[in-house]
Design an enzyme around this catalytic site. Structure first.
Site, PDB file in Angstrom:
ATOM      1  N   SER A 179      22.913 -55.011  -8.250  1.00 37.09           N
ATOM      2  CA  SER A 179      21.620 -54.329  -8.287  1.00 37.09           C
ATOM      3  C   SER A 179      20.553 -55.073  -7.504  1.00 37.09           C
ATOM      4  CB  SER A 179      21.164 -54.152  -9.742  1.00 37.09           C
ATOM      5  OG  SER A 179      21.184 -55.393 -10.416  1.00 37.09           O
ATOM      6  N   HIS A 187      25.824 -48.794  -6.059  1.00 38.30           N
ATOM      7  CA  HIS A 187      25.049 -49.203  -7.232  1.00 38.30           C
ATOM      8  C   HIS A 187      24.838 -48.041  -8.202  1.00 38.30           C
ATOM      9  CE1 HIS A 187      21.001 -50.628  -9.056  1.00 38.30           C
ATOM     10  NE2 HIS A 187      22.013 -51.003  -9.805  1.00 38.30           N
ATOM     11  N   ASN A 208      15.463 -50.791  -7.847  1.00 40.80           N
ATOM     12  CA  ASN A 208      15.083 -52.038  -8.504  1.00 40.80           C
ATOM     13  C   ASN A 208      13.860 -52.686  -7.883  1.00 40.80           C
ATOM     14  OD1 ASN A 208      16.410 -53.039 -10.902  1.00 40.80           O
ATOM     15  ND2 ASN A 208      18.311 -52.773  -9.759  1.00 40.80           N
TER      16      ASN A 208
END
Length: 286
Positions: free
Chosen positions: A122, A143, A193
């Site tokens: 991530s 991901h 993220n």
């Protein structure tokens, strides 16, 4: 151009929360799946978890008994790396660069030149993980988001050397799995993220400054329309995993203060309070 038709067997490395979820969705889509973990207890727990997820799907009318049986029949567990031979291998282990690099070098050595290697990382740059490989063009980021059997988004990340056909093949596979894939270029945190990091970081800063407590912050955010506040979500993801991602991004952005990890979160990790999976994080669980 895509080589989706060549993907018939998938190996998933790591039988934790993410690995078991990825294995489940691949098996549900009709692929033969090998789920690997060194810990045989983890493999046993993973199978129980997958069956429980499928039973919940049956209760909700989204999964048939036949699909459940077929899914479980396609899923094989192994505890030997030598058995990790497949058309696509997806890694879902600890967020440590050196460990991932070592793993993929071993996997590349025992697989064919056509095998696609993918990381569920991530935050660690795909280019860095692929740096020690002989065929970095076969390496890509895939991901998933937690819980992988429910969440729709999948980021498909191309490193500096990733072949466009490889990226497109993984993108098309994600669609076959019923996901919503998005192409991304290699950068710390990729898309989600990087944007969402401040959801956690600022929540922790508000807590550190004593503006409100954990429950107060979560309730306010949830009343604004979010399904979960930052602390409930960190407990679900894993406080240790979330902290590791923040730490990785902080270093990747040359210690930019906006990504600075929280001392409170570090203390939780040090104490083993990793969230739901350890029955205690920012909240306590039965």
């Amino acid at each position: 151009m895509s080589k989706l038709s060549s993907i018939k067997k998938v190996a998933v490395v790591g039988a934790g929360t993410m690995g078991q979820g990825i294995a489940q969705v691949c098996a549900m889509a009709g692929l033969d799946v090998i789920l690997y973990d060194l810990n045989s207890d983890m493999l046993a727990k993973a199978l129980v978890s997958v069956e429980r997820n499928l039973d919940k799907g049956i209760e909700r009318g989204k999964v048939s008994e036949q699909l459940k049986n077929d899914t479980l029949a396609r899923l094989t567990t192994v505890s030997s790396e030598d058995l990790l031979v497949a058309d696509l291998i997806i890694e879902a282990i600890v967020e440590k660069l050196e460990i991932k690099q070592s793993l993929f070098q071993k996997l590349e050595a025992i697989n064919s030149e056509h095998t696609i290697l993918a990381s569920n990382t991530s935050s660690i740059p795909i280019t860095r993980i692929a740096a020690g490989l002989k065929r970095p063009q076969n390496f890509v980021g895939m991901h998933f988001f937690n819980p992988a059997h429910i969440m729709k988004l999948v980021e498909v990340i191309s490193g500096a050397a990733t072949d466009k056909v490889v990226a497109q093949t993984v993108y098309d596979l994600a669609k076959k799995l019923g996901k919503v894939p998005v192409h991304a270029q290699d950068a710390p945190g990729f898309i989600v993220n990087r944007v969402a990091r401040h959801f956690y970081v600022e929540g922790l800063k508000v807590l550190e400054e004593g503006v409100s407590d954990v429950n107060g912050i979560d309730r306010l955010v949830e009343s604004s329309g979010f399904k979960m506040g930052p602390f409930r979500l960190m407990d679900l993801i894993g406080v240790d995993t979330n902290y590791s991602v923040t730490e990785s991004m902080f270093n990747a952005f040359h210690q930019d203060s906006k990504f600075r990890p929280s001392r409170i979160q570090q203390q939780k990790v040090d104490a083993g309070h990793h969230g739901r999976k350890s029955a205690r994080g920012f909240y306590e669980y039965d």
